[in-house]
Design a protein around this motif. Structure first.
Motif, PDB file in Angstrom:
ATOM      1  N   PHE A  53       0.822  -1.212   0.000  1.00 37.90           N
ATOM      2  CA  PHE A  53       0.000   0.000   0.000  1.00 37.90           C
ATOM      3  C   PHE A  53       0.861   1.269   0.000  1.00 37.90           C
ATOM      4  CE2 PHE A  53      -2.789   3.198   1.887  1.00 37.90           C
ATOM      5  CZ  PHE A  53      -3.907   3.063   1.088  1.00 37.90           C
ATOM      6  N   PHE A  59       2.222   2.011  -3.582  1.00 43.30           N
ATOM      7  CA  PHE A  59       1.287   2.642  -4.513  1.00 43.30           C
ATOM      8  C   PHE A  59       1.003   4.097  -4.114  1.00 43.30           C
ATOM      9  CE2 PHE A  59       0.489  -1.852  -5.328  1.00 43.30           C
ATOM     10  CZ  PHE A  59       0.462  -1.877  -6.710  1.00 43.30           C
ATOM     11  N   GLN A  60       1.015   4.362  -2.808  1.00 44.86           N
ATOM     12  CA  GLN A  60       0.872   5.763  -2.376  1.00 44.86           C
ATOM     13  C   GLN A  60       2.047   6.607  -2.872  1.00 44.86           C
ATOM     14  OE1 GLN A  60      -1.546   7.306  -1.016  1.00 44.86           O
ATOM     15  NE2 GLN A  60      -2.889   5.692  -0.226  1.00 44.86           N
ATOM     16  N   LYS A 102       1.523   7.397  -6.396  1.00 39.39           N
ATOM     17  CA  LYS A 102       0.544   8.472  -6.532  1.00 39.39           C
ATOM     18  C   LYS A 102       1.195   9.834  -6.262  1.00 39.39           C
ATOM     19  CE  LYS A 102      -4.151   9.678  -5.101  1.00 39.39           C
ATOM     20  NZ  LYS A 102      -5.300   9.306  -4.238  1.00 39.39           N
ATOM     21  N   ASP A 145      -5.402   4.847  -8.782  1.00 40.36           N
ATOM     22  CA  ASP A 145      -6.520   4.923  -7.824  1.00 40.36           C
ATOM     23  C   ASP A 145      -7.302   3.631  -7.794  1.00 40.36           C
ATOM     24  OD1 ASP A 145      -5.750   7.482  -7.235  1.00 40.36           O
ATOM     25  OD2 ASP A 145      -7.157   8.442  -8.622  1.00 40.36           O
ATOM     26  N   ILE A 169      -5.335   1.043  -5.768  1.00 36.93           N
ATOM     27  CA  ILE A 169      -5.400   1.320  -4.327  1.00 36.93           C
ATOM     28  C   ILE A 169      -6.764   0.921  -3.773  1.00 36.93           C
ATOM     29  CG2 ILE A 169      -5.391   3.187  -2.635  1.00 36.93           C
ATOM     30  CD1 ILE A 169      -3.287   4.598  -4.322  1.00 36.93           C
ATOM     31  N   ARG A 196      -7.666  -2.062  -0.902  1.00 34.35           N
ATOM     32  CA  ARG A 196      -8.479  -1.824   0.286  1.00 34.35           C
ATOM     33  C   ARG A 196      -9.705  -2.736   0.358  1.00 34.35           C
ATOM     34  NH1 ARG A 196      -8.505   4.823   0.277  1.00 34.35           N
ATOM     35  NH2 ARG A 196      -6.393   5.103   1.142  1.00 34.35           N
ATOM     36  N   TYR A 215       2.476  -3.309  -9.732  1.00 31.63           N
ATOM     37  CA  TYR A 215       3.420  -2.268  -9.282  1.00 31.63           C
ATOM     38  C   TYR A 215       4.493  -2.020 -10.347  1.00 31.63           C
ATOM     39  CZ  TYR A 215       6.846   0.245  -6.522  1.00 31.63           C
ATOM     40  OH  TYR A 215       7.735   1.171  -6.077  1.00 31.63           O
TER      41      TYR A 215
END
Length: 777
Positions: free
Chosen positions: A368, A371-372, A375, A407, A410, A414, A427
């Motif tokens: 996570f 990927f943040q 972003k 987005d 992500i 979740r 990724y």
């Protein structure tokens, strides 16, 4: 010999200190580590391969043109930063300080520094004998001599050296080999050491020098050894050896114990101090003298032995009882731990489920932040996209699409579990896309920057062209100004010539005026004398008339004349009075035409300052009245400034006139009248350097410029320019009390060379400093 001592000292340190401390550490005694001086660096300095002093000496001996100086310099260059090596000039003995650096060197041994002279090193190190001489010794009939020169196996040596090379054998090499064999033999034996001390330098019996002996003990490492023995355990023996030594003295009940327990029970039963012994892993260690004391107790009489046996039995019972107690306590503790786990099984299950869940979702949790970060990188790319102008539209669609993919990934992380392979693949794909877009944007940004740079260079070229044209215009203007300057110089020369002519005319006029004044003074003196004589005659006539009247009154009283007779006599003047009046009439009649020639002016001394100022400022058409008002105004200014100077302290400034003007008017008479109205209304401009009174004490003094505009005979405008101060501007009619009170003739500026300037120069400075516009009336 010193090299051999170094090696033996190292062997002593290794056997007595290093191995002893290694034994303490391996047995886990926890004895404090003792620091000692290790001389390995000194040994390496002498015998190290290729860089040691002995090897460098052998190498020098092999050279065809060997020299002692070259050998010494090689030693210094090889070990220039070595702690143990220094030059003879740094030795403490004065005898060696006179040696040059290429004559020897100093080595710091463990026992002290020694200076070696290298003069005969090469000669003594060369131990090779001639072949014929060696063969002669080998063929000797004396058996001892034959043993000194054994036969050598030349074939073996040739095969080892790879041919028929000449083998060089030096004295240093031989000594190093023999010393190595000696130390190998000492290492395989149990060595004992004897330290020899020199009690005094005089070598006399019965003389003991404490400082010298203590220094030798310190250098030999004996102080360190004694300190280690004091804090260590010099006596030691193995558990099995101690068991075998004393089991015959004890009953079978105690002899059946294992060796370590046997020794522990024995020491506890004897009541030995715990500081006198220490148990290691395989041995028991004693303080100095404590092992003999222990042996004496064990081998005592049977009664003491019986007491010892009873103590050992009691200690064993206590020990076994404590073991049983600890066993029971361990069982109770284990049962309580099991009960605790039963009571907290729900918590354990929740913890286990949480662990399983975290382990299952660990890839999602770890991926996570990645990927943040992607972003965040894309957000930075959007910022870079905002800086583009030409290619922004074509790249916005790609950035928006990639942002949607990130987005969506992500949100998927979740919402649901994702495998590690899928996460890694997504990724890599997104990271590659982000890098591609970033590289494309950087390329486009670089391209735009190059285009902007080309545009900037074009503008710079245009600016340079405009600058060139501006410089050409400036050059043209400069030439024009140069022509104007030459024209001004020509005008100034003409003005200077006119000034000189005016000065000559002024001098002639002054001379004529002086002569005219002398003649007028003579006429005035004669006129005053005539008036005085007439006044004296008139007063005498009046006095005579008064006396005649008094006499007539007394006569009338005496003769009692009637009143009308007296009145008739009074009406008739006396003869003398009529005569005096008749004489005065011609004089008055003569004065009347003279006063009629000149127009009567008011008494200006009774006018107020404001009225005078108003008449001067308004510029009336009556030229004589205007000149009289100006003279009266200047007279009042002179009186005011005279009063001001009188009341100031000595050395103060005099008036509002620069010292250069005042000094130029010394001895000049200002009594000349300004009779020509045209000259009085002439506009003239002057410039004089000056220093402000408050700046005269400063070092260095900074000069300023005093500019004046004279409208006729009196000043109209005044300008003061001084470095590091704002300009001062005065105008007549507004700042009269602060301006120059002298007339143009009194200042003498018209006769001062180079003082007069052009009107354009004054007007430029006046306008530059925001002076009010002035119009001559």
């Amino acid at each position: 010999i010193n090299f051999c001592n170094e090696k033996l000292q190292q062997f002593f340190n290794d056997r007595i200190i290093k191995q002893e401390q290694a034994l303490y550490e391996s047995e886990g005694l926890g004895v404090k580590f003792v620091e000692y001086v290790d001389n390995q660096d000194c040994i390496d300095l002498i015998e190290a391969k290729k860089t040691g002093i002995l090897d460098l000496l052998d190498e020098e001996c092999r050279l065809p043109s060997a020299s002692v100086d070259h050998f010494t310099n090689t030693v210094y260059s090889t070990h220039k930063d070595h702690f143990r090596l220094s030059s003879p000039r740094k030795a403490k003995l004065a005898f060696y300080k006179g040696m040059r650096d290429n004559e020897g060197f100093v080595v710091r041994h463990y026992a002290g520094a020694v200076c070696y002279e290298t003069a005969y090193f090469l000669e003594k190190n060369n131990n090779s004998l001639h072949d014929n001489l060696e063969m002669l010794m080998q063929q000797s009939e004396d058996g001892f001599v034959m043993k000194l020169f054994p036969m050598k196996d030349m074939s073996t040596q040739s095969s080892k050296k790879g041919g028929k090379k000449l083998v060089f054998e030096s004295l240093g090499g031989k000594f190093k080999t023999q010393l190595g064999h000696l130390l190998e033999k000492l290492g395989t034996t149990g060595a004992s050491f004897i330290r020899c001390l020199k009690t005094n330098f005089k070598i006399e019996p019965g003389v003991f020098s404490g400082g010298q002996v203590l220094s030798q003990l310190q250098c030999a490492g004996m102080v360190t050894v004694l300190g280690m023995m004091q804090g260590g355990f010099p006596s030691r023996t193995g558990f099995q050896s101690l068991y075998d030594m004393y089991k015959s003295y004890l009953p079978s009940k105690l002899a059946s114990l294992d060796p370590r327990t046997f020794c522990l029970a024995l020491f506890q039963a004897l009541g030995l101090d715990v500081n006198d012994f220490k148990f290691g892993m395989t041995k028991v260690f004693f303080r100095p003298g404590k092992f003999a004391e222990f042996d004496q107790i064990i081998k005592s009489d049977p009664e003491n032995l019986q007491v010892l046996v009873s103590r050992v039995s009691g200690w064993l019972n206590c020990k076994r009882w404590r073991k049983m107690i600890w066993g029971v306590l361990s069982c109770i503790k284990l049962s309580r731990k099991i009960q605790f786990r039963l009571e907290n099984r729900v918590r354990l299950q929740a913890t286990a489920r949480g662990f399983i869940c975290r382990r299952r979702n660990l890839p999602r949790i770890k991926s996570f932040p990645n990927f943040q970060n992607l972003k965040q990188q894309l957000a930075n790319i959007v910022g870079l996209l905002g800086k583009l102008e030409k290619y922004r539209t074509s790249q916005e669609g790609k950035v928006t699409e990639l942002q949607g993919r990130i987005d969506a990934m992500i949100a998927k992380l979740r919402a649901q579990p994702v495998s590690q392979n899928e996460i890694d693949e997504q990724y890599r794909s997104l990271s590659s896309a982000v890098d591609t877009i970033a590289n494309d944007l950087m390329t486009l940004a670089k391209k735009e920057a190059e285009e902007a740079e080309q545009e900037r260079l074009r503008k710079i070229q245009e600016e340079l062209e405009r600058e060139r044209k501006r410089k050409e215009e400036e050059e043209r203007r400069r030439k024009q100004e140069e022509e104007e300057r030459k024209e001004r110089e020509r005008v100034l020369r003409e003005m200077e010539e006119r000034r000189k002519r005016e000065e000559e005319e002024a001098r002639i006029r002054e001379e004529e005026e002086r002569k005219r004044q002398i003649a007028e003074e003579e006429r005035d003196r004669a006129e005053r004398q005539r008036h005085a004589e007439e006044e004296a005659r008139r007063l005498a006539a009046e006095e005579q008339e008064r006396r005649d009247r008094e006499l007539a009154e007394r006569l009338a009283q005496d003769s009692a004349k009637p009143q009308d007779v007296l009145e008739k006599e009074e009406a008739e003047p006396a003869p003398e009075t009529s005569r005096i009046s008749r004489q005065a009439l011609p004089t008055q009649a003569a004065a009347a035409p003279a006063s009629a020639e000149k127009k009567a002016l008011p008494d200006l001394s009774k006018w107020k300052y404001e009225k005078l100022k108003e008449v001067i400022a308004s510029g009336t058409d009556d030229v004589e009245l205007l000149a009289a008002c100006r003279d009266e105004f200047q007279r009042r200014l002179k009186v005011y400034h005279a009063w001001k100077v009188k009341n100031k302290k000595k050395g103060a400034s005099t008036g509002n006139v620069p010292a250069g003007v005042v000094s130029g008017t010394a001895g000049f008479s200002s009594s000349k009248a300004q009779n020509d109205p045209a000259d009085q209304r002439a506009q003239r401009f002057f410039r004089v350097p000056f220093i402000r009174p408050e700046d005269r004490k400063k070092t260095p003094c900074q000069k300023g410029w005093w500019f004046a505009h004279f409208d006729g005979s009196y000043i109209a405008r005044q300008l003061e320019l001084h470095p590091e101060r704002p300009p001062v501007l005065y105008v007549a009619g507004r700042d009269d009390l602060k301006m120059c009170e002298l007339s143009l003739e009194e200042t003498g500026l018209a006769r001062k060379k180079g003082a007069e300037v052009l009107p354009q120069q004054f007007e430029e400075l006046w306008t530059k400093h925001n002076g009010p516009k002035y119009g001559a009336k």
